[in-house]
Enzyme design. Structure first.
Site, PDB file in Angstrom:
ATOM      1  N   ARG A 148       0.983  -1.402  -0.116  1.00  0.00           N
ATOM      2  CA  ARG A 148       0.434   0.021  -0.151  1.00  0.00           C
ATOM      3  C   ARG A 148       0.999   1.272   0.112  1.00  0.00           C
ATOM      4  O   ARG A 148       2.140   1.237  -0.102  1.00  0.00           O
ATOM      5  CB  ARG A 148      -0.616  -0.154   1.137  1.00  0.00           C
ATOM      6  CG  ARG A 148      -1.651  -0.578   1.791  1.00  0.00           C
ATOM      7  CD  ARG A 148      -2.773  -1.204   2.725  1.00  0.00           C
ATOM      8  NE  ARG A 148      -3.660  -2.227   2.706  1.00  0.00           N
ATOM      9  CZ  ARG A 148      -3.472  -3.423   3.775  1.00  0.00           C
ATOM     10  NH1 ARG A 148      -2.091  -3.514   3.810  1.00  0.00           N
ATOM     11  NH2 ARG A 148      -4.272  -4.592   3.846  1.00  0.00           N
TER      12      ARG A 148
ATOM     13  N   LYS B  56      -1.718  -2.544   7.366  1.00  0.00           N
ATOM     14  CA  LYS B  56      -3.207  -1.462   8.898  1.00  0.00           C
ATOM     15  C   LYS B  56      -3.287  -1.858  10.044  1.00  0.00           C
ATOM     16  O   LYS B  56      -2.790  -3.379  10.141  1.00  0.00           O
ATOM     17  CB  LYS B  56      -4.174  -1.892   8.269  1.00  0.00           C
ATOM     18  CG  LYS B  56      -4.831  -1.758   6.969  1.00  0.00           C
ATOM     19  CD  LYS B  56      -5.813  -1.616   6.006  1.00  0.00           C
ATOM     20  CE  LYS B  56      -6.456  -0.728   4.729  1.00  0.00           C
ATOM     21  NZ  LYS B  56      -7.676  -0.131   4.372  1.00  0.00           N
TER      22      LYS B  56
ATOM     23  N   HIS C  66      -2.160   2.316  -6.129  1.00  0.00           N
ATOM     24  CA  HIS C  66      -3.086   0.819  -5.559  1.00  0.00           C
ATOM     25  C   HIS C  66      -3.333  -0.274  -6.893  1.00  0.00           C
ATOM     26  O   HIS C  66      -2.915  -0.937  -6.480  1.00  0.00           O
ATOM     27  CB  HIS C  66      -4.445   1.186  -4.826  1.00  0.00           C
ATOM     28  CG  HIS C  66      -4.473   0.284  -3.801  1.00  0.00           C
ATOM     29  ND1 HIS C  66      -4.108   0.720  -3.296  1.00  0.00           N
ATOM     30  CD2 HIS C  66      -5.564  -0.523  -3.478  1.00  0.00           C
ATOM     31  CE1 HIS C  66      -4.756  -0.512  -2.053  1.00  0.00           C
ATOM     32  NE2 HIS C  66      -5.580  -1.116  -2.765  1.00  0.00           N
TER      33      HIS C  66
ATOM     34  N   ARG D 118      -0.653  -2.436  -6.815  1.00  0.00           N
ATOM     35  CA  ARG D 118      -0.634  -3.337  -5.761  1.00  0.00           C
ATOM     36  C   ARG D 118      -1.608  -4.368  -6.213  1.00  0.00           C
ATOM     37  O   ARG D 118      -1.865  -5.549  -5.957  1.00  0.00           O
ATOM     38  CB  ARG D 118      -1.093  -3.592  -4.744  1.00  0.00           C
ATOM     39  CG  ARG D 118      -1.565  -3.940  -3.478  1.00  0.00           C
ATOM     40  CD  ARG D 118      -1.988  -2.811  -2.362  1.00  0.00           C
ATOM     41  NE  ARG D 118      -2.844  -3.827  -1.774  1.00  0.00           N
ATOM     42  CZ  ARG D 118      -2.593  -4.654  -0.238  1.00  0.00           C
ATOM     43  NH1 ARG D 118      -0.978  -4.565  -0.292  1.00  0.00           N
ATOM     44  NH2 ARG D 118      -3.661  -5.308   0.775  1.00  0.00           N
TER      45      ARG D 118
ATOM     46  N   HIS E 111      -4.106  -9.182   3.246  1.00  0.00           N
ATOM     47  CA  HIS E 111      -5.819  -9.244   4.157  1.00  0.00           C
ATOM     48  C   HIS E 111      -5.593 -10.296   4.878  1.00  0.00           C
ATOM     49  O   HIS E 111      -5.642 -11.152   4.676  1.00  0.00           O
ATOM     50  CB  HIS E 111      -6.258  -9.970   2.581  1.00  0.00           C
ATOM     51  CG  HIS E 111      -6.228  -8.749   1.529  1.00  0.00           C
ATOM     52  ND1 HIS E 111      -6.390  -9.226  -0.039  1.00  0.00           N
ATOM     53  CD2 HIS E 111      -6.118  -7.189   0.779  1.00  0.00           C
ATOM     54  CE1 HIS E 111      -6.626  -8.044  -0.536  1.00  0.00           C
ATOM     55  NE2 HIS E 111      -6.410  -6.867   0.651  1.00  0.00           N
TER      56      HIS E 111
ATOM     57  N   TYR F 143      -9.534 -11.576  -7.452  1.00  0.00           N
ATOM     58  CA  TYR F 143      -8.334 -11.173  -8.503  1.00  0.00           C
ATOM     59  C   TYR F 143      -8.452 -12.275  -9.495  1.00  0.00           C
ATOM     60  O   TYR F 143      -7.830 -12.862 -10.202  1.00  0.00           O
ATOM     61  CB  TYR F 143      -6.866 -11.563  -7.634  1.00  0.00           C
ATOM     62  CG  TYR F 143      -6.631 -10.248  -6.914  1.00  0.00           C
ATOM     63  CD1 TYR F 143      -6.267  -8.770  -7.911  1.00  0.00           C
ATOM     64  CD2 TYR F 143      -6.551  -9.890  -5.676  1.00  0.00           C
ATOM     65  CE1 TYR F 143      -6.418  -7.589  -7.628  1.00  0.00           C
ATOM     66  CE2 TYR F 143      -6.635  -8.286  -5.011  1.00  0.00           C
ATOM     67  CZ  TYR F 143      -6.168  -7.413  -5.911  1.00  0.00           C
ATOM     68  OH  TYR F 143      -5.735  -5.730  -4.975  1.00  0.00           O
TER      69      TYR F 143
END
Length: 299
Positions: free
Chosen positions: A149, A173, A245, A248, A271, A280
């Site tokens: 990110r 995160k 992004h 990414r 994730h 994806y």
């Protein structure tokens, strides 16, 4: 209890109890204040403790009429639910007004990606004869090679790079750390940048451990990374909107297309849920169709 006091207490809870990043806390507060604005606009005179389910449904309808998309509505509702879970936990309420509010129906938006050829074209527009150009090449190679990110990229520290092991230690995160592999090409440009370019920057004391620096020797900003990519995309003649992004998404897509295990991609992206990564898998459909046409006896 006023809305502002309750929101401030919730923000302290998010910081101390849940260890959320500052940007996440600001986003929660911003979403909750949208509800406050709605209450003031309609002159409802409601406090956090007197809000009812019907008011929340009216609020979501108000967002819809403003043209706010289902994804943004769902995010705002999620913030409100978290806020009321906090009020229940603290004993301010006994019932949750969000419990019977239906979540907006979301369409599955597919991420925009670049092909390998388009990435090569974009990298080819970088001027390697300048210090900023070499920094930008190292920065974008790192983005694409490890799927970071933009916040993770600008927060990368010198001590987070393990050249021999070919890994980066990334702070993601919720202040969660993960180890992410990084490829040989990205490491090559990182080493050139660090050993031959970065050492000539007038490095500020507070940025001494930051990998990517601006020309004043300070930590790079998110906005600067966006602007650099936008300028390069324009030079490369790429018409689509490209952001950090995008690299990414391209990283994840190219791994899945190449046959990578979805769980491994999930771990590298950081994730929490595999369902986030599964988006994806759609990008491999053309290959699957080609396989059917070539090898299935009924094709």
């Amino acid at each position: 209890m006023t809305w502002e006091l309750a929101i401030q207490q919730f923000e302290i809870h998010l910081q101390l109890e849940r260890s959320l990043a500052e940007n996440s806390i600001l986003a929660y507060g911003s979403d909750l204040r949208k509800l406050c604005q709605f209450i003031e606009l309609r002159q409802l005179g409601l406090s956090p403790l007197t809000l009812q389910t019907t008011h929340l449904r009216d609020f979501l309808m108000y967002l819809y009429e403003l043209g706010i998309g289902a994804t943004s509505q769902a995010r705002i509702l999620s913030a409100i639910r978290g806020f009321y879970q906090f009020l229940l936990l603290e004993g301010y309420l006994e019932t949750d007004p969000t419990k019977l509010v239906e979540r907006p129906v979301l369409g599955r938006k597919l991420p925009h990606t670049l092909s390998v050829h388009e990435i090569e074209i974009l990298f080819g527009t970088i001027d390697h004869s300048t210090a900023m150009g070499m920094r930008n090449r190292a920065m974008l190679e790192t983005l694409y090679s490890s799927g970071l990110r933009v916040s993770e990229l600008i927060s990368l520290r010198m001590s987070d790079i393990y050249f021999e092991e070919m890994f980066l230690q990334v702070l993601g995160k919720g202040n969660k750390q993960r180890l992410v592999p990084i490829g040989k090409i990205a490491l090559k440009y990182l080493r050139i940048y660090i050993e031959e370019v970065r050492i000539h920057f007038p490095i500020k004391k507070e940025a001494a451990n930051c990998v990517f620096l601006n020309k004043r020797g300070s930590k790079m900003s998110r906005v600067m990374v966006f602007l650099i990519i936008k300028e390069l995309a324009s030079k490369a003649g790429l018409q689509q909107e490209i952001s950090p992004h995008t690299f990414r998404h391209s990283f994840a897509t190219h791994l899945v297309e190449g046959g990578a295990d979805l769980r491994a991609v999930q771990a590298m992206l950081g994730h929490e849920s595999i369902t986030t990564t599964e988006i994806y898998t759609h990008l491999d459909r053309s290959y699957l169709q080609q396989t059917i046409h070539e090898f299935h006896p009924r094709s």
